[in-house]
Design an enzyme around this catalytic site. Structure first.
Site, PDB file in Angstrom:
ATOM      1  N   ASP A   1     129.125  46.016  36.816  1.00 23.33           N
ATOM      2  CA  ASP A   1     128.129  45.976  35.754  1.00 23.33           C
ATOM      3  C   ASP A   1     126.912  45.184  36.229  1.00 23.33           C
ATOM      4  OD1 ASP A   1     126.651  45.772  33.436  1.00 23.33           O
ATOM      5  OD2 ASP A   1     128.318  45.116  32.183  1.00 23.33           O
TER       6      ASP A   1
ATOM      7  N   HIS B   1     128.330  49.236  33.226  1.00 26.53           N
ATOM      8  CA  HIS B   1     128.131  48.616  31.913  1.00 26.53           C
ATOM      9  C   HIS B   1     128.780  49.433  30.797  1.00 26.53           C
ATOM     10  CE1 HIS B   1     126.171  45.775  29.294  1.00 26.53           C
ATOM     11  NE2 HIS B   1     125.587  46.714  28.602  1.00 26.53           N
TER      12      HIS B   1
ATOM     13  N   SER C   1     127.980  43.887  24.905  1.00 28.91           N
ATOM     14  CA  SER C   1     126.757  43.455  25.575  1.00 28.91           C
ATOM     15  C   SER C   1     126.103  42.348  24.753  1.00 28.91           C
ATOM     16  CB  SER C   1     125.833  44.652  25.791  1.00 28.91           C
ATOM     17  OG  SER C   1     124.836  44.353  26.739  1.00 28.91           O
TER      18      SER C   1
END
Length: 721
Positions: free
Chosen positions: A651, A688, A565
């Site tokens: 995501d 995610h 991320s």
């Protein structure tokens, strides 16, 4: 040029080639051509075909690792107690807990009758507690779905109803079901597409829930009467400031429904009387720009952690009916090197969560008197909950009822499994309730941890955690994996991982760079790694890598780096800065096209992110600064290391578009070959966090780590030194 190609040439597969389509971004007098922006449309069959071709290429390129992947999966599985249960938590007349069953992907939520709240039942992982009721079986709910996530699970104050929120795509939008526990009758399924956060009124007639806007920002709280149509819901609060998100929950004593609103720099808290759910909502203190505060209702006062006086936080109290910051009264000030994080209230004490010397800590504040009205002197001298190990994480575990005489804490380190303890608040007496089992003949004494310090280019000392097999000497020969994150004031604290043992057993030195932008060393550590100081995050990380080389912990040609991320942004930017430092880069759901995303307020997260990165849409200086570090924008025609980018089609937080574009440009611009491939692997039914089931998650970990181990020459178990 064709949309994509994926053929086999000789012994090596040929990577897909993404078509280039004209698209130009224009801001602040600059035109930027971006021929891969077309990869943004997840509904376009050509995009899906490209992702599938990338998956096929990644599989073909790594086919030789299939046995290693299976071996790593088997190691994780054999060391994990698959049939297990959590330590029960007392609430009302029940013990609440979760358990797992061998062969099942998801946890089962349960409860059993409580007989003695001071004595936790003796735990036999293979057996349910006497009188067990299964409340929710995640495996049954997940049946027929490739992905399953439980986004909320709440039991009403009278323990007669439960509400749970389910996502089966990975986009973190949840459908809510309300069930009568005794009859198992489904009472309500009206709330769909909700965000995180559920709260029952005290009588369980009403359920408060959060709605998200088109940009996935939680922006509304609604009151829903169970059994009625969604169209009859009542809007409780709408947040019009796009910088602000919201969180919804219930106080420990279940008297208050708590609505927290916050941007990256400012917060505001509202309370609703759970006994009067249709009554007014009260603001504890109206928002003031730059002031952050958290509220914890006690029985007869409020406890407030705030940064009004100084950025590292103070603890205050206020009357239970407070409506202004002017009613806040000092209760406890921090010492040097501390950062106050939060507070939990019980009837006879409070527990302060803080950071001290770069690590999490807990402090008990005993309540020695109960004056009417409340006064600060009711609390006695604070008592720290201490541990002897140099590097560890300690946190407050789940305690439902406020009238307890003890707290539950969780302790772990890089080399010590997660332990759950009860601590008697008045005496400090400790009772170990459970220690995470590690099977397979593992001797935990074979591993060690330590902290070292790298020096950044500006002279700042950056802490680096090291984990390795005991007896490892810094002789410059070892393979290594360096992890980093460094954003949002998030701290990457010590935690135990069974999966990580497979790396350590192959001689890998596992390191974590606690770079600026995180919160490890307090608020200033965060402030020095955000906005127009963001480059510090990347140069800190490169300095940590160089420190590992210079001190001999890792060989110069055997260091892999990993980040996910915002940590993917970190490793992407670090690779642009120093591609020769790394043998391999593992970038998970990486935020590598940061400038394009932050320029688009219509995308999820963007407006709220402007207080983290700056607003490049309105500010030319911020635009130029981000343009100078965004990984996608700064790929150079140099020899890059091997790269594996992973992502998920659904995501919401970091679109699959970013790694897809990044990989396409890396292949176009950089000097790479079959020995240093650039790979993209997309989970087509995930969000995610990747795959959702525990066995599926282990397989995903094994896939990624097999690739890392192969790149750094560490595929074999080290049996001796």
């Amino acid at each position: 040029m064709s949309e994509l190609t994926s053929t086999t040439k000789g012994a090596h597969p040929t990577p897909p080639v993404a078509a280039q389509r004209p698209w130009t971004r224009t801001h602040h007098g600059e035109d930027v051509a971006d021929p891969y922006e077309w990869l943004r449309d997840g509904e376009d069959p050509a995009v899906i075909a490209h992702l599938e071709a990338e998956n096929a290429y990644a599989e073909a390129t790594t086919a030789h690792l299939t046995p290693l992947r299976q071996l790593l999966f088997d190691e994780i599985k054999s060391r994990t107690l698959e049939t297990d249960l959590t330590v029960p938590v007392a609430s009302g007349d029940w013990w609440y807990y979760a358990r797992t069953v061998e062969g099942s992907q998801y946890a089962i939520q349960c409860r059993a009758p409580l007989t003695d709240r001071t004595a936790v039942p003796e735990l036999d992982p293979s057996q349910p507690l006497p009188g067990e009721e299964v409340l929710l079986d995640g495996n049954a709910l997940a049946e027929g779905h490739e992905f399953f996530s439980l986004g909320g699970f709440e039991v009403s104050a009278d323990h007669t109803r439960m509400a749970y929120a389910v996502d089966v795509t990975g986009d973190e939008r949840f459908d809510v079901t309300v069930v009568d526990i005794a009859t198992r009758q489904v009472l309500d399924e009206a709330v769909t597409g909700a965000g995180y956060g559920l709260a029952f009124s005290h009588d369980a007639r009403h359920l408060f829930h959060v709605a998200v806007d088109d940009a996935w920002r939680p922006h509304e709280v609604w009151r829903h009467e169970v059994g009625t149509a969604r169209g009859d819901d009542v809007l409780v609060h709408r947040e019009s400031d796009e910088r602000f998100w919201m969180g919804l929950g219930t106080s420990r004593d279940e008297r208050w429904i708590v609505l927290g609103l916050g941007s990256k720099t400012t917060s505001e808290v509202h309370l609703i009387d759970a006994h009067d759910p249709t009554g007014p909502m009260r603001c504890v203190a109206p928002r003031r720009d730059g002031v952050e505060y958290d509220v914890e209702p006690a029985a007869d006062h409020l406890l407030i952690v705030h940064n009004e006086r100084q950025p590292e936080g103070d603890l205050a109290w206020a009357p239970l009916d407070a409506t202004s910051h002017e009613q806040w009264q000092p209760l406890l000030e921090r010492a040097d090197g501390e950062r106050f994080v939060g507070v939990d209230a019980f009837d006879d004490f409070a527990v302060l969560s803080l950071r001290a010397d770069g690590l999490p800590a807990l402090r008990i504040l005993p309540r020695e008197a109960k004056s009417t009205p409340f006064v600060a002197s009711d609390y006695g001298a604070p008592v720290d909950v201490g541990f002897d190990d140099e590097l560890h994480t300690v946190s407050l575990g789940p305690v439902a009822d406020p009238d307890t005489d003890r707290i539950r804490i969780v302790h772990e380190s890089w080399v010590s499994p997660r332990s759950v303890l009860d601590v008697v608040a008045a005496t400090g007496e400790r009772h170990v309730l459970k220690r995470q089992p590690v099977l397979g003949g593992v001797d935990l004494a074979d591993y060690e941890q330590q902290r070292t310090w790298a020096t950044a280019p500006d002279g700042t000392r950056v802490p680096v955690s090291l984990v390795m097999r005991r007896g490892t000497e810094p002789d410059g020969s070892h393979p290594g994996l360096l992890y980093g994150y460094g954003s949002y004031e998030m701290s990457f604290d010590p935690y135990f991982s069974i999966a990580r043992l497979s790396l350590l057993d192959r001689g890998v030195v596992y390191a974590v760079a606690h770079v600026r932008g995180g919160g490890e060393l307090g608020r200033h550590w965060y402030d020095d790694g955000k906005m127009l100081a963001k480059r510090n995050t990347f140069t800190d990380f490169v300095a940590a890598a160089e420190h590992l080389h210079e001190t001999g912990w890792v060989a110069r040609d055997r260091l892999a780096i990993e980040g996910g991320s915002a940590g993917g942004l970190l490793v992407g930017a670090a690779t642009n800065l120093a591609p020769d430092r790394f043998a391999a880069v593992l970038a998970a759901v990486p935020f590598v096209d940061a400038l394009t995303t932050i320029l688009r307020p219509d995308l999820p997260l963007t407006v709220g992110e402007w207080e983290e990165w700056g607003n490049p849409l309105d500010d030319p200086e911020v635009y130029r600064y981000m343009r100078g570090y965004s990984p996608y924008e700064n790929i150079a025609p140099l020899a890059y290391p091997a790269i594996l980018a992973t992502t998920s089609l659904h995501d919401t937080r970091v679109y699959f578009t970013e790694p897809a574009k990044w990989v396409a440009r890396l292949r176009e611009v950089t000097d790479h070959d079959d020995e240093r491939p650039v790979l993209l692997r997309t989970e087509m039914s995930a969000g995610h966090g990747g795959r959702s089931g525990r066995y599926d998650a282990w397989e995903q970990t094994a896939w990624e780590w097999a690739w890392v181990l192969d790149r750094i020459g560490a595929t074999d178990v080290v049996t001796s030194r």
